[in-house]
Design an enzyme around this catalytic site. Structure first.
Site: not given
Ligand code: MG
Length: 451
Positions: A98, A241, A243, A245
């Site tokens: 992440s 960010d 990844d 999400d």
């Protein structure tokens, strides 16, 4: 037997590549995931430099159990989650850390319904990992890999269908987009294009060393985004960010918008349409969300901290929106997980309808928040909390997660960190002075209770 180390933290297994997170470790995780999720498992990665090494190890482990793998390539976590549900996979696994620095990577497990794995599912994977009781396929039963090339385009077209694309197109927005050199490089610019937005990109080449800035969308990391929005006179800035999400925003005046404000705004506009509906957020969420939706009869349900808990509670109570104060917003119109792409599209729709963004943000109720932390070394956090509870003078105490103490002019949350030997203190009030006082008083109190 030595105490078993918990592998999954609040957001999957994380560690430094080739120290904790070695190919050998991930191979074994793959065997554990294959054993637990048996069937057909979708796998994807973000852009980190270790992505191929770790993905191949994970896939090898899964195949050895006889499960098949769909290799979705480099895509955002929510795009994998969307595919897992839609494609009726038995589960999913994402190689990502992440927003952590580039030397980290991790593995995140996804349930068959596309939500983040529950702690029970994670425990079952850990059981298999530690016991070594893996399913082992015969030579002719080893799984196979199918490359899947449409996950990114499926994901963005689904988002465009869930919002009023026509209205967004009519507004002819200019948006500056910062992909943090992460997985959204393969989706976000194309989503903007699909929505008829003129998009100017920053850090939108996939590059796992994160040369632009570290992949956490903080104000410090988004200075270039702020500057570019101002210089171009853009309608807003959007950052994801690593990844993707999460989505965070910069308004047309170049102001970085804290995540709780964008969550409050999106929640208010959805509740405006669905009068009286419910929002689900963790107890650590600033009151701006609860206050913003009151006007339209919106109800707020608080949960423990952690997005899988929020998502499951949302399903249980039939909530229309939820999420975290870090820009991770869960919108069931799309799916029950934090989804940066859907959040960005919804914000464009809201601004198209009622913008500009700065005016919408200024119309939210104002609260001040102060966050502090205390290192507790070997002290038992539960003992400290018990003593805080005895000493504190609160009109009401909420023990959903840590201690939320309601005081005369606000509240303070005293909560042990899930991953570090720390106690976090989070105070809020309508007055800046009170917020500071509440945080400092409780910091002193916690310190005085440690041996
Ligand atoms: Mg993330």
């Amino acid at each position: 037997m030595p105490a078993r180390k918990k592998l999954f933290g609040t957001n999957g297994v994380r560690g430094i590549v080739n120290e904790f997170l070695t190919p050998d470790f991930v191979l074994k995780m793959g065997k554990a995931i294959g054993t637990e999720m048996k069937g057909n498992i979708a796998v994807a990665t973000d852009t980190r430099t270790s992505n191929v090494m770790l993905k191949d190890a994970l896939i090898a482990g899964i195949l050895s159990t006889g499960s098949d793998v769909a290799d979705l390539g480099v895509i955002p976590t929510p795009a994998l989650q969307f595919r897992v549900k839609k494609g009726r996979f038995t589960g999913g696994a994402m190689i990502t850390a992440s927003h952590n620095p580039p030397q980290f990577n991790g593995v995140k497990a996804i349930s068959t319904d596309g939500t983040e794995a529950s702690s029970e599912e994670e425990e079952r994977i850990e059981d298999a990992y530690y016991s070594g009781n893996f399913v082992v396929a015969e030579w002719n039963g080893v799984g196979s890999v199918t490359p899947y090339f449409d996950a990114a385009s499926d994901y963005i077209s689904a988002i465009a269908e869930k919002v009023n694309s026509e209205l967004i197109r009519e507004r002819k927005f200019t948006v500056v987009l910062d992909c943090s050199n992460g997985a959204s490089a393969y989706t976000a610019p194309y989503l903007m294009e699909l929505l008829g937005v003129r998009v100017v990109t920053l850090n939108s080449q996939a590059q796992g060393s994160f040369p632009g800035h570290e992949s956490e969308p903080t104000p410090e990391n988004l200075k270039d985004l702020v500057r570019t929005v101002k210089n171009l006179g853009a309608d807003m800035g959007i950052a994801h960010d690593g990844d993707a999400d999460r989505a965070v925003f910069v308004d047309e005046k170049g102001r970085y918008i804290p995540g709780e404000q964008s969550l409050a705004l999106i929640a208010r506009e959805i509740i405006r349409e669905k009068h009286g509906a419910t929002v689900v957020v963790p107890v650590s969420t600033p009151s701006v969300v609860e206050e913003a939706i009151k006007e339209f009869g919106g109800k707020t349900v608080y949960t423990r901290v952690g997005s899988p808990v929020v998502a499951r509670k949302m399903m249980e109570v039939g909530s229309v929106i939820g999420g975290e104060e870090n820009g991770g917003i869960i919108n069931p119109q799309m799916q029950y997980c934090r989804d940066g792409g859907m959040t960005a599209a919804k914000m464009l729709e809201i601004v198209a309808e009622r913008g500009p963004l700065s005016a919408l943000i200024d119309s939210l109720p104002k609260f001040y928040t102060v966050k502090l932390k205390v290192e507790i070394a070997d002290n038992n956090p539960a003992d400290i909390l018990r003593k805080v509870r005895e000493k504190a003078s609160a009109s009401r105490v909420d023990e959903t997660d840590g201690l939320k103490l309601f005081l005369d002019e606000g509240w303070v949350l005293v909560r042990p960190s899930g991953t570090e030997p720390l106690i976090r203190i989070f105070a809020e009030s309508r007055s800046e002075k009170n917020a500071k006082k509440y945080a400092e008083d409780h910091l002193k109190l916690v310190k005085s209770l440690m041996s």
